[in-house]
Design an enzyme around this catalytic site. Structure first.
Site, PDB file in Angstrom:
ATOM      1  N   GLN A 117      -4.089  -1.532   9.760  1.00  0.00           N
ATOM      2  CA  GLN A 117      -3.995  -2.857   8.991  1.00  0.00           C
ATOM      3  C   GLN A 117      -4.680  -3.740   9.922  1.00  0.00           C
ATOM      4  O   GLN A 117      -4.511  -4.024  11.222  1.00  0.00           O
ATOM      5  CB  GLN A 117      -2.531  -3.257   8.615  1.00  0.00           C
ATOM      6  CG  GLN A 117      -2.448  -4.585   8.049  1.00  0.00           C
ATOM      7  CD  GLN A 117      -2.975  -4.541   6.675  1.00  0.00           C
ATOM      8  OE1 GLN A 117      -2.901  -3.371   5.858  1.00  0.00           O
ATOM      9  NE2 GLN A 117      -3.776  -5.474   6.163  1.00  0.00           N
ATOM     10  N   LYS A 140       0.818  -1.193  -0.153  1.00  0.00           N
ATOM     11  CA  LYS A 140       0.078  -0.051   0.080  1.00  0.00           C
ATOM     12  C   LYS A 140       0.888   1.238   0.021  1.00  0.00           C
ATOM     13  O   LYS A 140       0.662   2.119  -0.792  1.00  0.00           O
ATOM     14  CB  LYS A 140      -1.040  -0.129   1.245  1.00  0.00           C
ATOM     15  CG  LYS A 140      -2.004  -1.008   1.199  1.00  0.00           C
ATOM     16  CD  LYS A 140      -2.763  -1.106   2.572  1.00  0.00           C
ATOM     17  CE  LYS A 140      -3.744  -2.437   2.350  1.00  0.00           C
ATOM     18  NZ  LYS A 140      -4.273  -2.880   3.444  1.00  0.00           N
ATOM     19  N   ASP A 197     -10.495   2.985   4.645  1.00  0.00           N
ATOM     20  CA  ASP A 197     -11.085   1.666   4.463  1.00  0.00           C
ATOM     21  C   ASP A 197     -12.443   1.728   4.595  1.00  0.00           C
ATOM     22  O   ASP A 197     -13.156   0.527   4.261  1.00  0.00           O
ATOM     23  CB  ASP A 197     -10.417   0.731   5.524  1.00  0.00           C
ATOM     24  CG  ASP A 197      -9.194   0.020   4.956  1.00  0.00           C
ATOM     25  OD1 ASP A 197      -8.765   0.272   3.785  1.00  0.00           O
ATOM     26  OD2 ASP A 197      -8.557  -0.484   6.035  1.00  0.00           O
TER      27      ASP A 197
END
Ligand code: NAD
Length: 290
Positions: free
Chosen positions: A96, A52, A119
């Site tokens: 994460q 990422k 997200d």
């Protein structure tokens, strides 16, 4: 059977993002910035975070990565999130998943300002998605919808079967399909007679994390398969359905399918980058005229 090329589709999206960032840079504005947090050193998480960060920087955007040891107290991570929430140079952030077992994941996710939630997993963003007014969409479901659209697959009026009901993939994907007027059946580990349901589906989206979940004969002739799963097997990466072993039989049965790897996976990261840019643009919309 058409192979739905997620890698190519993701590359087009990333090229477009890079062009927009270049324009932002050219007019002398600061470029979009993402922050990534990782707690612990799970090999798969470290590799996702690195990928990422690398992608973000390759598109000309800024990225700060914060890595905490596994035993870091939850409050320390919450303190960083609080600072990042207030930092007007940070447009988007993510932590994460999965977090270590001693963390309250929902509490951590909800401590992120929902306008910086890259997200789309904050309670507010989950709620807005359910109301059909998403502020930011979770990356994998957004990537699935984008793949369907780019490949000219109409979902309105179709029977779509989603396998898996996680907050990350299955549940929001079902929501997005409903909003696009599909008739949706959401299956999970307690579903009886799964193959009887998939046999009457026009589109099957599998996100169970269970290799060999279905065979070619469990699909209607001409159905479409979106295989989201990434299963690490002795033979390499496989989907729930798609693998080098099943490909030939699927080719005889389906009209289109996403491969694993190279299907939904690359789209997830492209959509994350799109979310970062979009959040930046919302914040700066008064100054940007594109
Ligand atoms: P999860 O474990 O949170 O959820 C799995 C879901 O599948 C559950 O709702 C469970 O009820 C259901 N399920 C499990 N076994 C089943 C079975 N035999 N029959 C029917 N339903 C079953 O997992 P997740 O985070 O949603 O991820 C699912 C899969 O997608 C994993 O393989 C993961 O690696 C992959 N994934 C891929 C991407 C990508 O970018 N391609 C992104 C996220 C997750």
């Amino acid at each position: 059977m058409k192979i739905i090329d997620g890698k190519a589709c993701a590359q087009q999206i990333k090229n477009q993002i890079a062009k927009e960032v270049e324009k932002i840079n050219a007019i002398g504005f600061r470029v979009p910035k993402m922050a990534i947090m990782l707690v612990g050193d799970r090999a798969d998480s470290v590799s996702y975070v690195r990928s990422k960060e690398k992608t973000c920087k390759s598109l000309g955007m800024d990225c700060d990565t914060y890595i905490f040891p596994e035993n870091t107290p939850e409050q320390e991570v919450m303190d960083l999130i609080s600072r990042l929430n207030q930092d007007c140079n940070v447009d988007a952030m993510l932590i994460q998943l999965p977090l270590p077992a001693h963390y309250d994941s929902a509490k951590i996710l909800d401590s992120i300002d929902y306008r910086k939630d890259a997200d789309g997993l904050h309670l507010m963003n989950v709620g807005l998605l359910h109301l059909g007014e998403p502020y930011v969409m979770p990356c994998t479901p957004k990537g699935i919808m984008s793949l369907l659209e780019t490949n000219g697959i109409e979902v309105a009026g179709k029977h779509a079967v989603v396998i898996g009901r996680s907050q990350l993939v299955g549940e929001p994907t079902a929501q997005l399909l409903i909003r696009q007027n599909a008739t949706v059946t959401l299956c999970h580990s307690h579903t009886n007679n799964l193959s009887q349901i998939t046999r009457i589906a026009d589109i099957v989206i599998t996100a169970a994390g269970s290799p060999n979940l279905l065979k070619a004969e469990d699909f209607k002739e001409g159905a479409i398969l979106i295989d989201v799963a990434i299963n690490r097997t002795d033979d390499g990466l496989e989907g729930d359905v798609y693998s080098p072993r099943t490909r030939e039989a699927l080719e005889q049965r389906l009209s289109a399918a996403t491969p694993v790897p190279g299907g939904v996976g690359p789209m997830t990261i492209a959509m994350l980058m799109q979310n970062v840019l979009d959040m930046y643009k919302i914040k700066n919309k008064k100054s940007l005229d594109f």
